[in-house]
Every structure is written in structure tokens, then in C-alpha cells.
Design a protein around this motif. Structure first.
Motif, mmCIF file in Angstrom:
data_model
loop_
_atom_site.group_PDB
_atom_site.id
_atom_site.type_symbol
_atom_site.label_atom_id
_atom_site.label_comp_id
_atom_site.label_asym_id
_atom_site.label_seq_id
_atom_site.Cartn_x
_atom_site.Cartn_y
_atom_site.Cartn_z
ATOM 1 N N ASN A 199 -11.993 16.994 11.261
ATOM 2 C CA ASN A 199 -12.322 15.595 11.033
ATOM 3 C C ASN A 199 -12.170 14.872 12.368
ATOM 4 O O ASN A 199 -11.906 15.510 13.390
ATOM 5 C CB ASN A 199 -11.453 14.976 9.924
ATOM 6 C CG ASN A 199 -9.966 15.086 10.189
ATOM 7 O OD1 ASN A 199 -9.514 14.895 11.305
ATOM 8 N ND2 ASN A 199 -9.207 15.417 9.148
ATOM 9 N N VAL B 267 -11.807 14.690 -5.864
ATOM 10 C CA VAL B 267 -12.977 14.111 -6.533
ATOM 11 C C VAL B 267 -13.624 15.149 -7.441
ATOM 12 O O VAL B 267 -14.021 14.841 -8.578
ATOM 13 C CB VAL B 267 -13.981 13.560 -5.497
ATOM 14 C CG1 VAL B 267 -15.311 13.214 -6.137
ATOM 15 C CG2 VAL B 267 -13.388 12.345 -4.793
ATOM 16 N N LEU B 268 -13.729 16.382 -6.973
ATOM 17 C CA LEU B 268 -14.280 17.460 -7.796
ATOM 18 C C LEU B 268 -13.437 17.670 -9.053
ATOM 19 O O LEU B 268 -13.976 17.839 -10.154
ATOM 20 C CB LEU B 268 -14.341 18.741 -6.962
ATOM 21 C CG LEU B 268 -15.352 19.793 -7.334
ATOM 22 C CD1 LEU B 268 -16.761 19.240 -7.274
ATOM 23 C CD2 LEU B 268 -15.219 20.974 -6.399
ATOM 24 N N THR C 71 -8.063 16.011 5.362
ATOM 25 C CA THR C 71 -8.898 15.104 4.578
ATOM 26 C C THR C 71 -9.817 15.845 3.612
ATOM 27 O O THR C 71 -10.461 15.204 2.782
ATOM 28 C CB THR C 71 -9.745 14.214 5.509
ATOM 29 O OG1 THR C 71 -10.503 15.047 6.383
ATOM 30 C CG2 THR C 71 -8.865 13.283 6.303
ATOM 31 N N ASN C 72 -9.882 17.160 3.696
ATOM 32 C CA ASN C 72 -10.676 17.935 2.740
ATOM 33 C C ASN C 72 -10.101 17.839 1.328
ATOM 34 O O ASN C 72 -10.801 18.104 0.356
ATOM 35 C CB ASN C 72 -10.765 19.397 3.158
ATOM 36 C CG ASN C 72 -11.592 19.587 4.400
ATOM 37 O OD1 ASN C 72 -12.330 18.699 4.808
ATOM 38 N ND2 ASN C 72 -11.471 20.738 5.020
ATOM 39 N N PHE D 181 -12.153 15.647 -1.109
ATOM 40 C CA PHE D 181 -13.287 16.303 -1.765
ATOM 41 C C PHE D 181 -12.825 17.080 -2.997
ATOM 42 O O PHE D 181 -13.428 16.975 -4.072
ATOM 43 C CB PHE D 181 -13.998 17.233 -0.778
ATOM 44 C CG PHE D 181 -15.043 18.098 -1.409
ATOM 45 C CD1 PHE D 181 -16.265 17.566 -1.782
ATOM 46 C CD2 PHE D 181 -14.799 19.441 -1.639
ATOM 47 C CE1 PHE D 181 -17.241 18.364 -2.374
ATOM 48 C CE2 PHE D 181 -15.761 20.243 -2.219
ATOM 49 C CZ PHE D 181 -16.986 19.701 -2.590
ATOM 50 N N PHE D 182 -11.760 17.858 -2.866
ATOM 51 C CA PHE D 182 -11.272 18.650 -3.996
ATOM 52 C C PHE D 182 -10.746 17.763 -5.122
ATOM 53 O O PHE D 182 -10.903 18.081 -6.298
ATOM 54 C CB PHE D 182 -10.192 19.638 -3.541
ATOM 55 C CG PHE D 182 -10.722 20.736 -2.670
ATOM 56 C CD1 PHE D 182 -11.741 21.562 -3.095
ATOM 57 C CD2 PHE D 182 -10.210 20.943 -1.414
ATOM 58 C CE1 PHE D 182 -12.240 22.583 -2.313
ATOM 59 C CE2 PHE D 182 -10.687 21.959 -0.602
ATOM 60 C CZ PHE D 182 -11.703 22.779 -1.060
ATOM 61 N N TRP E 221 -21.104 20.198 7.180
ATOM 62 C CA TRP E 221 -21.591 19.566 5.957
ATOM 63 C C TRP E 221 -23.108 19.591 5.892
ATOM 64 O O TRP E 221 -23.688 20.132 4.971
ATOM 65 C CB TRP E 221 -21.072 18.128 5.873
ATOM 66 C CG TRP E 221 -19.611 18.089 5.619
ATOM 67 C CD1 TRP E 221 -18.626 17.839 6.522
ATOM 68 C CD2 TRP E 221 -18.948 18.352 4.391
ATOM 69 N NE1 TRP E 221 -17.405 17.923 5.929
ATOM 70 C CE2 TRP E 221 -17.572 18.229 4.614
ATOM 71 C CE3 TRP E 221 -19.380 18.678 3.119
ATOM 72 C CZ2 TRP E 221 -16.639 18.410 3.620
ATOM 73 C CZ3 TRP E 221 -18.442 18.851 2.128
ATOM 74 C CH2 TRP E 221 -17.091 18.723 2.386
ATOM 75 N N PRO F 20 -10.403 23.351 -8.199
ATOM 76 C CA PRO F 20 -10.043 22.402 -7.129
ATOM 77 C C PRO F 20 -8.527 22.246 -6.961
ATOM 78 O O PRO F 20 -8.042 22.093 -5.836
ATOM 79 C CB PRO F 20 -10.678 21.081 -7.563
ATOM 80 C CG PRO F 20 -11.732 21.440 -8.527
ATOM 81 C CD PRO F 20 -11.300 22.721 -9.171
ATOM 82 N N MET G 272 -16.760 24.167 4.334
ATOM 83 C CA MET G 272 -16.203 22.964 4.919
ATOM 84 C C MET G 272 -15.984 23.174 6.413
ATOM 85 O O MET G 272 -15.661 24.273 6.842
ATOM 86 C CB MET G 272 -14.906 22.615 4.220
ATOM 87 C CG MET G 272 -15.093 22.460 2.731
ATOM 88 S SD MET G 272 -13.645 21.877 1.929
ATOM 89 C CE MET G 272 -14.150 20.217 1.641
#
Length: 146
Positions: free
Chosen positions: A128, A18-19, A11-12, A15-16, A96, A52, A104
Motif C-alpha cells: 500500500n 467487506v467480503l 490494509t488488505n 477487503f476480507f 489489482w 475471509p 493482492m
């Protein structure tokens, strides 16, 4: 009784992704902001959007939990197979907002590996809810928190 194979996703990557969208958005904004555009900032935005994508490409995509082994499948198709019996230790690192470290949250797995592997294959499982539950279910020893 044999347990069924269980799969968890990294699920990380959210984040990448979105970045990546933020950097691309900033680059497009700087290109279209005014008539002449701010080309230097746009190029910097596009250049920062590469990081990313690179992180997504070299990181694991899925984790396959079996009774006898853990398989980490990377984006480039590389598979890292780790026997539960061969694991020396599992350490939970990063966090976090809990002050448990930088970066992470991941589980670092220490195991003997005699094969030559690429630089990015590092036996880490993203932390997670699902991977935490599966680690406790399949790994019978204590997980060290750092």
C-alpha cells in the motif's frame, strides 16, 4: 542518527472484512427471504463467510520497520523478524488492475530462515502507499517488480 520505529498496518484486511460482510448478508437474506427460507443457500453463505475470517486470522496485522530489521506481526501473535542485511531480494507481486499478476499486491521477501515456522508465515508485506514508502526508505537495494 537513528531513525525512529515506524509501523504500517495490513490494509488488505479491509477487503476480507467487506467480503465477510457480503457473505453474511447473503446468508441472512436467504434465511429471511420468504417463509420457508432457502436453508441450503444460507448454509453455503455462512460457509463462504468462514474463508475471509480464515484469511484475516492467518495474515499479518502490522509491520514494524526499524533501522536493522523488519518485524511482521501476525494475528495469532506470531512474530517474524527479518534482518535487512539478511534479505537476498524483495519482489513486488500481484496487482489489482495493472495486469502485473494475480492476487493482492504484496512484497515477497527472500531471506534465509533456519527456524521451523507455521505454513502461513511467508515473509510477505502488503503493498500500500505507506509500506511502499517505508520499503524504499529502509531497503537500500532495488525492489524487483514481477
Amino acid at each position: 542518527m537513528k531513525k525512529e520505529r515506524k509501523i504500517a498496518f495490513n490494509t488488505n484486511h479491509i477487503f476480507f472484512f467487506v467480503l465477510f460482510l457480503i457473505f453474511i448478508g447473503l446468508a441472512i437474506f436467504f434465511l429471511t427471504d420468504n417463509e420457508d427460507g432457502d436453508i441450503i443457500l444460507a448454509i453455503a453463505g455462512f460457509a463462504m463467510a468462514v474463508a475471509p475470517i480464515f484469511a484475516i486470522v492467518i495474515s499479518p496485522v502490522i509491520y514494524i520497520f526499524d533501522d536493522d530489521q523488519l518485524t511482521i506481526v501476525y494475528c495469532l501473535g506470531i512474530k517474524e523478524v527479518i534482518s535487512w542485511k539478511g534479505i537476498r531480494s524483495i519482489t513486488k507481486r500481484g496487482g489489482w488492475f495493472k495486469g502485473t499478476g494475480r492476487g493482492m499486491p504484496v512484497y515477497e521477501i527472500a531471506y534465509p530462515n533456519k527456524k521451523k515456522i507455521p505454513f502461513f508465515v511467508e515473509a510477505c508485506v502488503a503493498h500500500n502507499k505507506k509500506t511502499a514508502k517505508l520499503m524504499k526508505e529502509y531497503y537500500k537495494k532495488n525492489i524487483v517488480e514481477y
